[in-house]
Design a protein around this motif. Sequence first.
Motif, PDB file in Angstrom:
ATOM      1  N   THR A 368       0.827  -1.209   0.000  1.00  0.00           N
ATOM      2  CA  THR A 368       0.000   0.000   0.000  1.00  0.00           C
ATOM      3  C   THR A 368       0.861   1.258   0.000  1.00  0.00           C
ATOM      4  OG1 THR A 368      -1.509  -1.266   1.389  1.00  0.00           O
ATOM      5  CG2 THR A 368      -1.987   1.076   1.176  1.00  0.00           C
ATOM      6  N   MET A 369       0.359   2.301  -0.645  1.00  0.00           N
ATOM      7  CA  MET A 369       1.061   3.591  -0.622  1.00  0.00           C
ATOM      8  C   MET A 369       1.180   4.090   0.817  1.00  0.00           C
ATOM      9  SD  MET A 369      -2.264   5.320  -2.029  1.00  0.00           S
ATOM     10  CE  MET A 369      -3.709   4.976  -1.029  1.00  0.00           C
ATOM     11  N   LYS A 370       2.225   4.868   1.049  1.00  0.00           N
ATOM     12  CA  LYS A 370       2.438   5.419   2.380  1.00  0.00           C
ATOM     13  C   LYS A 370       1.498   6.605   2.615  1.00  0.00           C
ATOM     14  CE  LYS A 370       6.323   7.058   5.209  1.00  0.00           C
ATOM     15  NZ  LYS A 370       5.808   6.536   6.480  1.00  0.00           N
ATOM     16  N   TRP A 371       1.340   7.419   1.592  1.00  0.00           N
ATOM     17  CA  TRP A 371       0.481   8.605   1.722  1.00  0.00           C
ATOM     18  C   TRP A 371      -0.224   8.831   0.392  1.00  0.00           C
ATOM     19  CZ3 TRP A 371      -2.006  11.243   5.131  1.00  0.00           C
ATOM     20  CH2 TRP A 371      -2.429  12.563   4.891  1.00  0.00           C
ATOM     21  N   TRP A 372      -1.137   9.786   0.340  1.00  0.00           N
ATOM     22  CA  TRP A 372      -2.024   9.946  -0.815  1.00  0.00           C
ATOM     23  C   TRP A 372      -1.329  10.431  -2.080  1.00  0.00           C
ATOM     24  CZ3 TRP A 372      -5.927   7.049  -0.159  1.00  0.00           C
ATOM     25  CH2 TRP A 372      -6.409   6.828   1.138  1.00  0.00           C
ATOM     26  N   ASN A 373      -0.088  10.914  -1.980  1.00  0.00           N
ATOM     27  CA  ASN A 373       0.649  11.238  -3.212  1.00  0.00           C
ATOM     28  C   ASN A 373       0.930   9.973  -4.015  1.00  0.00           C
ATOM     29  OD1 ASN A 373       2.468  10.392  -1.177  1.00  0.00           O
ATOM     30  ND2 ASN A 373       4.177  11.157  -2.388  1.00  0.00           N
ATOM     31  N   GLY A 374       0.815   8.811  -3.371  1.00  0.00           N
ATOM     32  CA  GLY A 374       1.032   7.545  -4.074  1.00  0.00           C
ATOM     33  C   GLY A 374      -0.233   6.982  -4.693  1.00  0.00           C
ATOM     34  N   LEU A 375      -1.347   7.691  -4.514  1.00  0.00           N
ATOM     35  CA  LEU A 375      -2.625   7.167  -5.014  1.00  0.00           C
ATOM     36  C   LEU A 375      -2.597   6.993  -6.539  1.00  0.00           C
ATOM     37  CD1 LEU A 375      -5.525   6.339  -4.417  1.00  0.00           C
ATOM     38  CD2 LEU A 375      -6.180   8.739  -4.396  1.00  0.00           C
ATOM     39  N   TRP A 376      -1.879   7.888  -7.222  1.00  0.00           N
ATOM     40  CA  TRP A 376      -1.838   7.787  -8.695  1.00  0.00           C
ATOM     41  C   TRP A 376      -1.287   6.437  -9.131  1.00  0.00           C
ATOM     42  CZ3 TRP A 376       2.214   6.519 -11.774  1.00  0.00           C
ATOM     43  CH2 TRP A 376       3.490   6.600 -11.216  1.00  0.00           C
ATOM     44  N   LEU A 377      -0.228   5.962  -8.433  1.00  0.00           N
ATOM     45  CA  LEU A 377       0.412   4.713  -8.854  1.00  0.00           C
ATOM     46  C   LEU A 377      -0.551   3.552  -8.634  1.00  0.00           C
ATOM     47  CD1 LEU A 377       2.865   3.255  -9.967  1.00  0.00           C
ATOM     48  CD2 LEU A 377       3.795   3.134  -7.664  1.00  0.00           C
ATOM     49  N   ASN A 378      -1.260   3.641  -7.518  1.00  0.00           N
ATOM     50  CA  ASN A 378      -2.297   2.670  -7.218  1.00  0.00           C
ATOM     51  C   ASN A 378      -3.298   2.574  -8.375  1.00  0.00           C
ATOM     52  OD1 ASN A 378      -3.034   0.994  -5.169  1.00  0.00           O
ATOM     53  ND2 ASN A 378      -4.376   2.476  -4.149  1.00  0.00           N
ATOM     54  N   GLU A 379      -3.781   3.748  -8.808  1.00  0.00           N
ATOM     55  CA  GLU A 379      -4.826   3.792  -9.835  1.00  0.00           C
ATOM     56  C   GLU A 379      -4.278   3.520 -11.228  1.00  0.00           C
ATOM     57  OE1 GLU A 379      -7.639   3.370  -9.130  1.00  0.00           O
ATOM     58  OE2 GLU A 379      -7.745   4.026  -7.063  1.00  0.00           O
ATOM     59  N   SER A 380      -3.109   4.081 -11.517  1.00  0.00           N
ATOM     60  CA  SER A 380      -2.499   3.836 -12.831  1.00  0.00           C
ATOM     61  C   SER A 380      -2.234   2.355 -13.014  1.00  0.00           C
ATOM     62  CB  SER A 380      -1.148   4.544 -12.929  1.00  0.00           C
ATOM     63  OG  SER A 380      -1.304   5.907 -12.879  1.00  0.00           O
ATOM     64  N   PHE A 381      -1.688   1.767 -11.963  1.00  0.00           N
ATOM     65  CA  PHE A 381      -1.335   0.364 -12.067  1.00  0.00           C
ATOM     66  C   PHE A 381      -2.589  -0.484 -12.259  1.00  0.00           C
ATOM     67  CE2 PHE A 381      -0.151  -3.851 -10.772  1.00  0.00           C
ATOM     68  CZ  PHE A 381       1.057  -4.020 -11.418  1.00  0.00           C
ATOM     69  N   ALA A 382      -3.634  -0.194 -11.485  1.00  0.00           N
ATOM     70  CA  ALA A 382      -4.872  -0.972 -11.607  1.00  0.00           C
ATOM     71  C   ALA A 382      -5.489  -0.775 -12.990  1.00  0.00           C
ATOM     72  CB  ALA A 382      -5.857  -0.571 -10.514  1.00  0.00           C
ATOM     73  N   ALA A 383      -5.434   0.450 -13.513  1.00  0.00           N
ATOM     74  CA  ALA A 383      -5.997   0.710 -14.839  1.00  0.00           C
ATOM     75  C   ALA A 383      -5.202  -0.044 -15.908  1.00  0.00           C
ATOM     76  CB  ALA A 383      -5.990   2.205 -15.124  1.00  0.00           C
TER      77      ALA A 383
END
Length: 910
Positions: A368-383
């Motif tokens: 999991t990302m440490k903080w919300w600046n990592g949310l993009w990677l979460n979403e990009s990767f899932a997409a």
Amino acid sequence: MGTLLKFNSSKKKILVASTFLATLLLNACVTTNNDLNAPNDSNKIVSQTATFTPRAENQYLSQEQAFKRSARVSNVSYKLNYKLTGDEHFSASSTINFTLSDNAFPLTVDLNKAQITSVVINGFSMPAEQLEINYNQWFITLPVAQLLKGNNTVTVDFTRKHNTNGEGLHRFKDPVDDKVYLYSHFEPAAAQQMFALFDQPDLKATFEMTVSAPQEWTVISATKEDKIIKQGNVNVWHFPQSKTLSPYNFSLHAGPYKMWQDNSGKYPLRLFTRQSVANQITPKHWFTYTNQGFEFFDDYFGIDYPFKKYDQVLVPDFLYGAMENAAAVTFAEGSFLTNGEMSQSRRERLASVIMHEMAHQWFGNLATMKWWNGLWLNESFAAFMATLATSEATEFTNAWRTFYAGGKQSAYRADQRVTTHPIEVPVPSTANAFDNIDAITYSKGASVLNQLRHLLGEKTFQQGIHNYLSNNAYKNAVLDDFIDSLAKASGKDLTLWQQKWLYQAGVNTIEASYQCDAGKINSFQLLQTADASQPTLREQKVQIALFKAKSSGFDLIKKVSVIYQGKSTKVNELIGLACPDLVYPNYQDWAFVKVNLDARSFKTTQNYLAQIEDPLLRSMLWQSLWDSVRDGKLPLNEYLQVALANAPFEQDYTTLGQILGQISSANIYLNKGLGSQHNYVKGIAQQLEEITWQSTLYNSDNKNIQRRWFNSYLKFAHTDSALDNLYKLLNGQHSLEGLTISQDVRWDIIAQLSRFQHAKSAELIVQELTVDSSDTGVKSALYAQVIAPNVKVKNDWLAKIQQKNSDIGFSKLRTAMSALYPSEQNNLREQSATQLMSSLTEIDKANGPVFMRSYNNLIPATCSETSVSRLATAVSELTQLSAGTKRSLLIKQQEDQRCLLIKNKMTLSN
Ligand SMILES: [Zn+2]
């Protein structure tokens, strides 16, 4: 502790003072100095107190405060206890066990707007008077005196109202049968609307839960229940301890949900919907795609699915498409329920969203990302992963084409706007967590990952992903961890790649530049340019393909893969080949780049578009034409000439969807730019109505293609005869071979009749509601009512939308907003423009980002000099707007200028 209450000034002052005294008190015990008034000689405490900054008293958590908290807190586990009755309130108890590295400062626990009945800290019950001071409706401050260095236990008992805005523990009462359904939604920081916790992704914890609920209810969470005990007229469900999760990945859904099960695959699957819509889904589709996904992901990641069981729950009023709660995913009903057979495009979307949420179970929930600046990677990767899995594991082998025509195009558009931003940006507080969650973070990010896969090679990329996931399982990670894993797997230094792709915005353009002599290529280079505002040039791997016309269609003469960089890259391999009729420099779409066709290829495209056999290439060439319109290079009327001549021959349903989408946008430009009464616009509208109807009739042997055309007809039918045709389809006087008029289609017809003022439309809305009084029915009726060109209805609804603390649910307001101003009612939009602009700051201040995301679509951009200058004035004068609204305003301004550009570029004879 009684002494703490002597202070009588403002709450904040008391809090700081009490903290300081409590620190002294605790220290005093250690040093056996019992005199509270004696000056303390510990420099350490003085300096610590001096550096202690209390948390801002609002509902948000800053990154700084979050990291301070996670530096002190570890080993978190929650024991939750709920009493759910279906009433508007719920009661709960939340016990947090954790380790604290120091008790020099107070500690905060998040809990939003609850009526707290007790707080017990390490056996010490907080007196009511102190609780009043230490709870500000957003977080509880645990005083130093009661905290221990080492293990702590805090229990908070409270009652709270259920939410109805799609966050926290949402409550929905079904209008059909009065049954109550609950579901939770926490991302980014709404778990605090359901329990007391440390609401930040890097304080992962285990969760154990007990839920008392009415007997006919099913309760769903991250683990499967291990006991259900009947107690009087309720059941008490026990959920054993979960794996370590970030709080936003935990969930609780409860209600008399209808359930289906499937145990044919590797993991037990369940699917849930409300009872009243149970006949609107086909569980077989869900289970098939889900099982296919698990096989694919277990193999691709090389790590078995971590959460043992998998539940998927369709829920009403959902704010997003779906949410990846660990092992208990929620899906928005609207997108996935259907009356009648599900169309191919909707099934493909279902498969893709299922894959997206499933990919998150590993990438996001496990690591999991440490903080919300990592949310993009979460979403990009899932997409990215969703597209890969859908294309490789399901029947939808066209998934990358769908991605190209959909998500990728929205990323290109977003990246060319003044508001574009790097993929990775700082997120100072939870208030900003979703500020940059857009086409850049989802689709550009996914495209860039796909490009990286081509650059590094498929196997290397996959190995890097596996290493990242296994090294960070049940932990938190940052971007550098991800890049390092890929760099190590590939043996390449990715520092520059990371810098140019992730920290700098903007899309580049490439163009093939070549000369021919005596029918042969004698020079060939690939030129790269960047917009002046985003001057970075990048390195990418592309395929260049050369085609030669034959009697019918084209031959691929040659394709070569090239890594280009800088302004110009020579491709000597192509020298000596026959001079091509068409060159496409991003063949098979490996790169994230705009393509400028060379002059010869552009002409070939205009003249022979329908003869290109490769559907992805055809789709990309359609896109080149449309991009030329948007960039003011090709007159819209010339595009429409090509489009209307070629579209009826398109037999690929993905590409047809893309073309019809472009035509629909073209029609909006015409309505807004020239007005629906302009002769040329009227002529085009008439042609669109005819072509879409004729193509609906003609394609009766191909359901998917027919559906696409009919859906467009439902939007373009506007003449008396077409409206009469729709009316007869509705009442059964007409029927169509191959097409069923489902409840959804019935509502679409009624909306279109209302939009163009069919005499019977008002009556039809009322009548249809007696047949379909479901939640969807009620919203469809509202949509049909608001879309009518009726000034009074519009103004009434605008007032309701703008009203502070409206008691109309947000999902209804959102429906009304989407219906207010279709493009042919541009004059009505113009009439309300001044009012909308002058109230924008006030509305923005009174509402949160979720509301404003819908509301900002109402900002008037009516494609005139007046409108462009009105927006420019607003941009310079409305300085108090939130970041999201400011951005919407800038986008409106730029798109309005584009509309004017397109209008002025048109070459009409009259
Ligand atoms: Zn996602």
